[in-house]
Design an enzyme around this catalytic site. Sequence first.
Site, PDB file in Angstrom:
ATOM      1  N   LYS A 103      14.422  85.029  59.971  1.00 41.00           N
ATOM      2  CA  LYS A 103      14.496  84.360  61.272  1.00 41.00           C
ATOM      3  C   LYS A 103      15.961  84.346  61.681  1.00 41.00           C
ATOM      4  CE  LYS A 103      14.171  79.909  63.441  1.00 41.00           C
ATOM      5  NZ  LYS A 103      14.204  78.478  63.154  1.00 41.00           N
ATOM      6  N   GLY A 144      15.364  69.378  66.955  1.00 37.93           N
ATOM      7  CA  GLY A 144      15.379  68.010  66.435  1.00 37.93           C
ATOM      8  C   GLY A 144      15.084  66.945  67.478  1.00 37.93           C
ATOM      9  N   ALA A 199      11.212  74.662  67.555  1.00 37.17           N
ATOM     10  CA  ALA A 199      12.156  73.608  67.937  1.00 37.17           C
ATOM     11  C   ALA A 199      11.647  72.772  69.098  1.00 37.17           C
ATOM     12  CB  ALA A 199      13.529  74.145  68.268  1.00 37.17           C
ATOM     13  N   GLY A 200      11.738  71.486  68.896  1.00 27.40           N
ATOM     14  CA  GLY A 200      11.449  70.541  69.968  1.00 27.40           C
ATOM     15  C   GLY A 200      10.065  69.933  69.911  1.00 27.40           C
ATOM     16  N   ASN A 206       9.286  70.950  62.099  1.00 25.30           N
ATOM     17  CA  ASN A 206       9.981  70.445  60.916  1.00 25.30           C
ATOM     18  C   ASN A 206      10.274  68.961  61.085  1.00 25.30           C
ATOM     19  OD1 ASN A 206      11.623  69.982  58.711  1.00 25.30           O
ATOM     20  ND2 ASN A 206      13.277  71.298  59.356  1.00 25.30           N
ATOM     21  N   THR A 207      11.192  68.643  62.007  1.00 28.07           N
ATOM     22  CA  THR A 207      11.611  67.250  62.195  1.00 28.07           C
ATOM     23  C   THR A 207      10.420  66.317  62.412  1.00 28.07           C
ATOM     24  OG1 THR A 207      13.519  68.183  63.316  1.00 28.07           O
ATOM     25  CG2 THR A 207      13.265  65.798  63.426  1.00 28.07           C
TER      26      THR A 207
END
Lengths: 255, 383
Positions: A95, A156, A182-183, A204-205
């Site tokens: 990635k 995040g 992301a997001g 993830n977050t």
Amino acid sequence: MSDKLVIGGHEFQSRFILGSGKFSLEMTDKVIKNGGVEMATLAIRRANAGGEENILDYMPKGITLLPNTSGARTAKEALRIARLARELGCGDFVKVEVIRDSKYLMPDNYETIKATELMAKEGFIVMPYMYPDLNVARELVDAGAAAVMPLGAPIGSNKGLMTKEFIKMLVEEIDLPIIVDAGIGRPSQACEAMEMGVDAVMANTAIATANDVGLMAQAFKKAIEAGREAYLAGLGRVLNFKAEASSPLTGFLED
Amino acid sequence: MQVEMNHMEYMPDMDVIESDIMDRVQKKMKAYDYNCYTKEDVIRILNKEQMSIEDFAVLLSPAAEGFLENTAHKAQLETKKHFGNAVSMFTPLYIANYCENHCVYCGFNCQNKIKRGKLSMDEIETELQTIASTGLQDILLLTGESRKHSDVEYIGEAVKIAAKYFSTVGIEIYPLNVKEYAYLRECGADFVSVYQETYHTDKYEKVHLSGHKRSYPYRFYSQERAILGGMRGVAFGALLGLGDFRKDAFAAGLHAYYVQQKYPHAEISFSLPRLRPYINNSKANPNDVHEAQLLQVMLAYRLFMPFAGITISTRERAGFRDHVIGMCATRISAGVKVGVGGHEEEKKGDEQFEIADPRSVKQVHEAILNRGLQPVYTDYIRV
């Protein structure tokens, strides 16, 4: 029904890609199991081969590793990290993350295109993380990308699909898997992304910071599956009363 | 008696770079009136998503001291968003403690009669091997500020050895010129810490009686020179308790903010050292900066620059350190010795200050896990 995600010739049942940077490592196994995850990213800068708390030691067998080039500021640096990933036995997937902004962590699309080209030439299966710009996505295709990973919102931020309209363009025009990265802060947002035809979602977050990490992984799995099925089913016709004109506009036409 | 130089000037051979950041920080700091804020101001900004410079000023005010609990909750969320559960571990290694500066608050100052020494390259290698055997991958090399006893070449050789054993090498040494930073970067160092001690120029003059450290602007522009020399990350901080800590903390935050804006790629971090007792001055203390005030400053940095690293020093007790990681701090030292050497070799020079948390790497590792957090040994690749 066979509905597989194909990236660089590799088939996946799961459309839930897990980011790993924010977890406690001992949770990794549970999250992967509960989420039905088949592919997980790992930051090579965090890999501590032979040392303490090496993330590679926590990845279950059979999982496809998606090493990222986090920490790279230029295409060349990203390439060096990709090579290192290969040496560490992480396989051919990579990635691309090229970030030259320590505040917002926005990907540098220009360097990302260059990195994609360099890596594709070396036989990597390249999955670039990018700011969703249609022109850039087209160039990534030409550069040899195997998938395109547009951000939904700042990394995040858990803000969801702030770039929805632009990701839609990619879904429409780009003939590669589109993976929102992301997001994504909640399962409903992951579901929404899948409904609109995105091929997979990375998170993830949202999971790492949940009270019950394992349960949240399961929730994401279900949401992603539901969104996918909704997309395949074709979203129902939404009745729009206003559009039902009272008198026909084309009634004047002769038979 | 020798007349000391004007502290706002440069000495010969000091690089002068083009930057207006010092003037901007000075102007804002002078205008900062922390007593003008009210409870209502604090409540209003605690509901905001992003903090402006003005909001940062509010967070550092006495009015905000009454809202530490709310601020801590907000800070913890930000820390989780940006760093997840990760807490990085590192240790410092003092390779020399000779110093040519007379700084009235520091145990290494040239007038203080302590045991001086420096490690040979063999000793440095042994020390580094010993530290590496604890599992640590992140090392900070320190010296006193003596170009005579610990010149740039000496530090460069030490950095080269460190780069063999550690993925991350930082330096906390006297300020250098751009070319010298570039040289140490080539040797394998990627992170530079330089603390301004106090941003208040008059106070700065009073506590830096002699030596090259007397030049305020040269020290102020260290981070920019380090970045121009190719360093990846820079750390900022004031020695809390030396001057007016609210103004100093405000200025250090602005300094970092403007540097990040000018060099968006640079990684930014903060340290928050408080004054500690040292040999021949057992009474040195951080004055009005108690733990509550220290925490207030840490929380303000977290909310103002949520992406910045914050290091928690061994100057603080274990109980404090264990609670600020994951809430606002992201990096913690372990297995710390602040004398010269002392990990494997016998200590060759006395300590800079007294530490308050003597725990080993293993103990700190366990403490991080006990807080439900993830110890991280490496978070950087030299590319």
